[in-house]
Design an enzyme around this catalytic site. Structure first.
Site, mmCIF file in Angstrom:
data_model
loop_
_atom_site.group_PDB
_atom_site.id
_atom_site.type_symbol
_atom_site.label_atom_id
_atom_site.label_comp_id
_atom_site.label_asym_id
_atom_site.label_seq_id
_atom_site.Cartn_x
_atom_site.Cartn_y
_atom_site.Cartn_z
ATOM 1 N N HIS A 82 10.332 9.895 0.225
ATOM 2 C CA HIS A 82 9.470 8.996 0.987
ATOM 3 C C HIS A 82 9.875 7.556 0.728
ATOM 4 C CE1 HIS A 82 5.917 7.285 2.894
ATOM 5 N NE2 HIS A 82 5.824 6.492 1.864
ATOM 6 N N ASP A 161 -7.445 10.331 4.423
ATOM 7 C CA ASP A 161 -6.646 9.137 4.161
ATOM 8 C C ASP A 161 -6.571 8.257 5.410
ATOM 9 O OD1 ASP A 161 -4.545 7.388 2.962
ATOM 10 O OD2 ASP A 161 -3.329 8.347 4.500
ATOM 11 N N ARG A 168 -10.057 0.370 5.111
ATOM 12 C CA ARG A 168 -9.452 -0.640 4.232
ATOM 13 C C ARG A 168 -8.812 -1.764 5.040
ATOM 14 N NH1 ARG A 168 -5.226 2.704 1.627
ATOM 15 N NH2 ARG A 168 -4.530 0.703 0.761
ATOM 16 N N SER A 183 -2.864 6.982 -1.038
ATOM 17 C CA SER A 183 -2.634 7.167 0.395
ATOM 18 C C SER A 183 -1.274 7.818 0.638
ATOM 19 C CB SER A 183 -2.712 5.815 1.109
ATOM 20 O OG SER A 183 -2.370 5.938 2.471
ATOM 21 N N LYS A 187 -0.455 12.526 1.374
ATOM 22 C CA LYS A 187 0.306 13.159 2.461
ATOM 23 C C LYS A 187 1.494 13.938 1.919
ATOM 24 C CE LYS A 187 0.529 9.198 4.787
ATOM 25 N NZ LYS A 187 -0.548 8.343 4.258
#
Length: 443
Positions: A82, A161, A168, A183, A187
């Site tokens: 990621h 999320d 937020r 967050s 995932k």
């Protein structure tokens, strides 16, 4: 259990239990806890922070709020990668086939771009016929058959999320490291990988502008992964200038292909080898990162990584011939040069401005539903440290047509470059590595 008591507990510096955090997240997801109460809790977290245990519990609560992908039918240790986002960041297109070519399965769900950051799915869809939506069964079968598949994210992956992030975004609580970390990791954990390698960007083109902030975020994410039983490592890399030379969907696919052939930019190649090496180590195919890098370098030189890319494109319905003839990728109607007004050395490039320029040309989305043009974008001709003469091309704009709108973008691109008489000191691309053992800086 009452929400107000949990808000007060966090406000006063207390540590919430896993059951208390699950109560908050589940209640908010169902609509039983109103926005104003979770906003108050998020602000308390913003100022008070969270312990590693709290952050891990929050992450699991959000991961459990929707689909859980079971990658059990796929053989081997599944390693995900990621990136926290950047300009010209096309690493997945290179790393996925590269790592798969040495036997580490890559079963990846990726997203689309928004704003100045590009999305892997958009880049892949610039290849004619490429399918980014596969059934779960087909997705897993493909990984077992050829070692990799990359598809779009499930619409019901960590929905809590998504709801919390929207809250937020309008309550000035985005810049909270525990909330950012949970967050991202919610995932990744819901996606089912056994191990996770994180590419955390730092600098002008990244969300985290300083190395210290980036290290805090990386450590928080590694701590979460470790806490929930996933092998996790993070590499912090520079985003004070774009990665590679290409910014834009088809342009980045072309640069990725050249990198897999061994002809890619030095910075892009080095980052992909480093991230890929960490994936190979976590995947159990090498004992050390340096050994893994040499293994992957060999896969580029012997053509195995390139062959794996072609097999990947063909397996998902794409025209694999684009790998041998990149002129078959979408091509812009016009190319406009942005030239230097003076001589000197490039001392800085504002990556975010170039990302925004590509978006304005049509390569990205200002809103999530906006259409994109796969052909347009920006190609750099100079990077930091390069000498420049007045009149030299700093960048090329790939545009729908040489129109007045391109002039505005050209001014933005020109303004992103800073020149000076003195050659700048070379800034390293790789800055830190974060593992369960701690933080280690390259320099």
């Amino acid at each position: 259990m009452r929400s107000v008591d949990l808000i007060q507990k966090k406000r006063d510096g207390g540590e919430l239990t896993a059951s208390e955090l699950t109560y908050l997240i589940d209640g908010y997801s169902r609509g039983d806890i109103p926005d104003y109460q979770l906003s108050a809790w998020a602000m308390a977290v913003f100022f008070r922070g969270m312990t590693p245990g709290e952050t891990a519990a929050l992450t699991l609560a959000m991961a459990n709020s929707g689909d859980q992908v079971d990658l059990g039918p796929i053989s081997g240790i599944k390693v995900d990668k990621h990136s926290t986002g950047g300009v010209g960041d096309k690493t997945t297109l290179i790393i996925a086939p590269l790592v798969a070519s040495v036997g580490v399965p890559v079963a990846k769900m990726s997203g689309r771009g928004l704003g100045h950051t590009g999305g892997t799915i958009d880049k892949l869809e610039s290849i004619e016929g490429f399918r980014t939506e596969l059934s779960r069964e087909r997705f897993m079968n493909q990984v077992n058959e050829i070692g990799l598949s990359v598809i779009g994210q499930s619409g019901n992956l960590a929905p809590a999320d998504k709801k919390l992030y929207a809250l937020r975004d309008v309550t000035a609580t985005v810049e909270s490291i525990p909330l950012i970390a949970s967050s991202v990791m919610s995932k990744k954990i819901a996606s089912g990988a056994d191990a996770i390698v994180l590419d955390v960007k730092t600098g002008s083109g990244a969300f985290m502008k300083t190395l210290e902030q980036s290290e805090q975020l990386a450590k928080a994410m590694v701590d979460i992964g470790t806490e929930v039983g996933r092998k996790t490592a993070a590499v912090i890399s520079d985003m004070d200038q774009p990665l590679g030379f290409a910014i834009g969907n088809a342009l980045e696919v072309q640069e990725s292909i050249e990198t897999l052939k061994g002809n890619g930019p030095k910075d892009l190649t080095e980052l992909c080898l480093t991230l890929g090496a960490h994936m190979v180590v976590l995947g159990g195919k090498s004992a050390s990162v340096e050994e893994a890098k040499e293994l992957l370098r060999g896969q580029i030189h012997n053509g195995e990584a390139f062959a794996k890319f072609k097999a990947f494109v063909a397996a998902q319905g794409g025209d694999e011939s684009i790998a041998d003839d990149t002129s078959k990728l979408p091509q812009a109607a016009s190319v406009v040069e942005v030239t230097a007004k003076s001589s000197g050395y490039v001392t800085a490039i504002e990556a975010e401005q170039l990302g925004l320029a590509a978006m304005l040309l049509g390569a990205g989305r200002a809103t999530k539903d906006a259409a994109i043009d796969y052909a347009v974008g920006v190609t750099l001709r100079k990077k930091v440290g390069d000498p420049v003469e007045a009149g030299d091309a700093l960048a090329l704009l790939h545009v729908r047509e040489a129109q007045d709108a391109a002039n505005e973008v050209a001014d933005r691109v020109l303004g992103a470059f800073t020149l000076s008489a003195e050659k700048p000191e070379e800034r390293p691309l790789l800055l830190s590595v974060v593992t369960a053992s701690g933080i280690s800086r390259y320099v």
